[in-house]
Structures are given as C-alpha cells and as structure tokens.
Write a protein that holds these residues in place. Structure first.
Motif, PDB file in Angstrom:
ATOM      1  N   TYR A  12       0.739  -1.233   0.101  1.00  0.00           N
ATOM      2  CA  TYR A  12       0.012  -0.118  -0.030  1.00  0.00           C
ATOM      3  C   TYR A  12       0.769   1.222  -0.010  1.00  0.00           C
ATOM      4  N   ILE A  13       0.285   2.395  -0.289  1.00  0.00           N
ATOM      5  CA  ILE A  13       0.923   3.628  -0.164  1.00  0.00           C
ATOM      6  C   ILE A  13       0.667   4.174   1.154  1.00  0.00           C
ATOM      7  N   ALA A  14       1.935   4.293   2.083  1.00  0.00           N
ATOM      8  CA  ALA A  14       1.881   4.854   3.322  1.00  0.00           C
ATOM      9  C   ALA A  14       1.913   6.328   3.382  1.00  0.00           C
ATOM     10  N   ALA A  15       1.880   6.940   4.595  1.00  0.00           N
ATOM     11  CA  ALA A  15       2.189   8.401   4.906  1.00  0.00           C
ATOM     12  C   ALA A  15       3.369   8.796   4.375  1.00  0.00           C
ATOM     13  N   GLY A  16       3.477   9.957   3.806  1.00  0.00           N
ATOM     14  CA  GLY A  16       4.582  10.424   3.147  1.00  0.00           C
ATOM     15  C   GLY A  16       4.849   9.903   1.579  1.00  0.00           C
ATOM     16  N   GLY A  17       4.102   9.308   1.085  1.00  0.00           N
ATOM     17  CA  GLY A  17       4.202   8.685  -0.316  1.00  0.00           C
ATOM     18  C   GLY A  17       4.968   7.704  -0.566  1.00  0.00           C
ATOM     19  N   TYR A  18       5.395   6.810   0.684  1.00  0.00           N
ATOM     20  CA  TYR A  18       6.421   5.687   0.663  1.00  0.00           C
ATOM     21  C   TYR A  18       5.610   4.562   0.141  1.00  0.00           C
ATOM     22  N   PHE A  19       5.957   3.631  -0.507  1.00  0.00           N
ATOM     23  CA  PHE A  19       5.457   2.194  -1.050  1.00  0.00           C
ATOM     24  C   PHE A  19       5.935   1.358   0.112  1.00  0.00           C
ATOM     25  N   ALA A  20       4.690   0.948   0.755  1.00  0.00           N
ATOM     26  CA  ALA A  20       4.978   0.029   2.088  1.00  0.00           C
ATOM     27  C   ALA A  20       4.555  -1.583   1.625  1.00  0.00           C
ATOM     28  N   ILE A  21       5.324  -2.335   2.002  1.00  0.00           N
ATOM     29  CA  ILE A  21       5.129  -3.764   1.792  1.00  0.00           C
ATOM     30  C   ILE A  21       5.487  -4.369   3.439  1.00  0.00           C
ATOM     31  N   ARG A  22       3.927  -4.828   3.918  1.00  0.00           N
ATOM     32  CA  ARG A  22       3.811  -5.542   4.989  1.00  0.00           C
ATOM     33  C   ARG A  22       3.851  -7.001   4.869  1.00  0.00           C
ATOM     34  N   GLN A  23       4.498  -7.585   5.678  1.00  0.00           N
ATOM     35  CA  GLN A  23       4.626  -9.163   5.621  1.00  0.00           C
ATOM     36  C   GLN A  23       4.882  -9.794   7.178  1.00  0.00           C
ATOM     37  N   GLU A  24       4.285 -10.814   7.562  1.00  0.00           N
ATOM     38  CA  GLU A  24       4.714 -11.400   8.548  1.00  0.00           C
ATOM     39  C   GLU A  24       5.938 -12.279   8.434  1.00  0.00           C
ATOM     40  N   ASN A  25       6.883 -12.296   9.314  1.00  0.00           N
ATOM     41  CA  ASN A  25       8.036 -12.887   9.069  1.00  0.00           C
ATOM     42  C   ASN A  25       8.007 -14.558   9.656  1.00  0.00           C
ATOM     43  N   SER A  26       8.948 -15.155   9.415  1.00  0.00           N
ATOM     44  CA  SER A  26       8.883 -16.673   9.896  1.00  0.00           C
ATOM     45  C   SER A  26       8.732 -16.650  11.461  1.00  0.00           C
ATOM     46  N   MET A  27       9.162 -15.692  12.377  1.00  0.00           N
ATOM     47  CA  MET A  27       8.996 -15.721  13.720  1.00  0.00           C
ATOM     48  C   MET A  27       7.590 -15.373  14.213  1.00  0.00           C
ATOM     49  N   GLY A  28       6.745 -14.899  13.307  1.00  0.00           N
ATOM     50  CA  GLY A  28       5.132 -14.729  13.841  1.00  0.00           C
ATOM     51  C   GLY A  28       5.243 -12.976  13.805  1.00  0.00           C
ATOM     52  N   GLU A  29       6.223 -12.142  13.587  1.00  0.00           N
ATOM     53  CA  GLU A  29       6.100 -10.833  13.858  1.00  0.00           C
ATOM     54  C   GLU A  29       5.925 -10.241  12.557  1.00  0.00           C
ATOM     55  N   GLU A  30       5.570  -9.144  12.307  1.00  0.00           N
ATOM     56  CA  GLU A  30       5.296  -8.289  11.215  1.00  0.00           C
ATOM     57  C   GLU A  30       6.299  -7.424  10.871  1.00  0.00           C
ATOM     58  N   ASP A  31       6.607  -7.355   9.505  1.00  0.00           N
ATOM     59  CA  ASP A  31       7.953  -6.341   9.230  1.00  0.00           C
ATOM     60  C   ASP A  31       7.092  -5.615   8.188  1.00  0.00           C
TER      61      ASP A  31
END
Length: 64
Positions: A12-31
C-alpha cells in the motif's frame, strides 16, 4: 524439492508517499518495508532484469 517459505503480503501507499510492503516473518512478527519512489523504481528495474535473464533466480543460493 525444498520450497522456500511464502508469506501473505500487503502492499500500500503509506504516509509520506512511501510504497509499503507488510509481511509476517517466520517468527510470527510483522515487518514493514518503506520504499521511496526512487527506491521502488530501482527495485522494479532489478526485478524485471532478474525475471528476464535468470530462469532460476528464486532458487539461487547466492543472492545479492
């Protein structure tokens, strides 16, 4: 055959115009990765080259 893990991804496009990629990692945490427009263009260009020139880039042991 050993398959690499694949995780559900949100982009998605985040605040400030950044292209954001959000994904859960192998430890179950969100990056979340934020890319500026210039960084996104560079990543897209790199990916296009890899997709055109390397049939096995996903399986590569040595990744830059």
């Amino acid at each position: 055959m050993k398959l690499k893990p694949t995780f559900e991804t949100e982009a998605y496009i985040a605040a400030g115009g950044y292209f954001a990629i959000r994904q859960e990692n192998s430890m179950g945490e969100e990056d979340t990765i934020l890319l500026s427009p210039e960084q996104l263009r560079a990543v897209m260009a790199y990916a296009r080259v890899q997709l055109r020139t390397s049939k096995t880039w996903w399986d590569a042991e040595d990744v830059d």
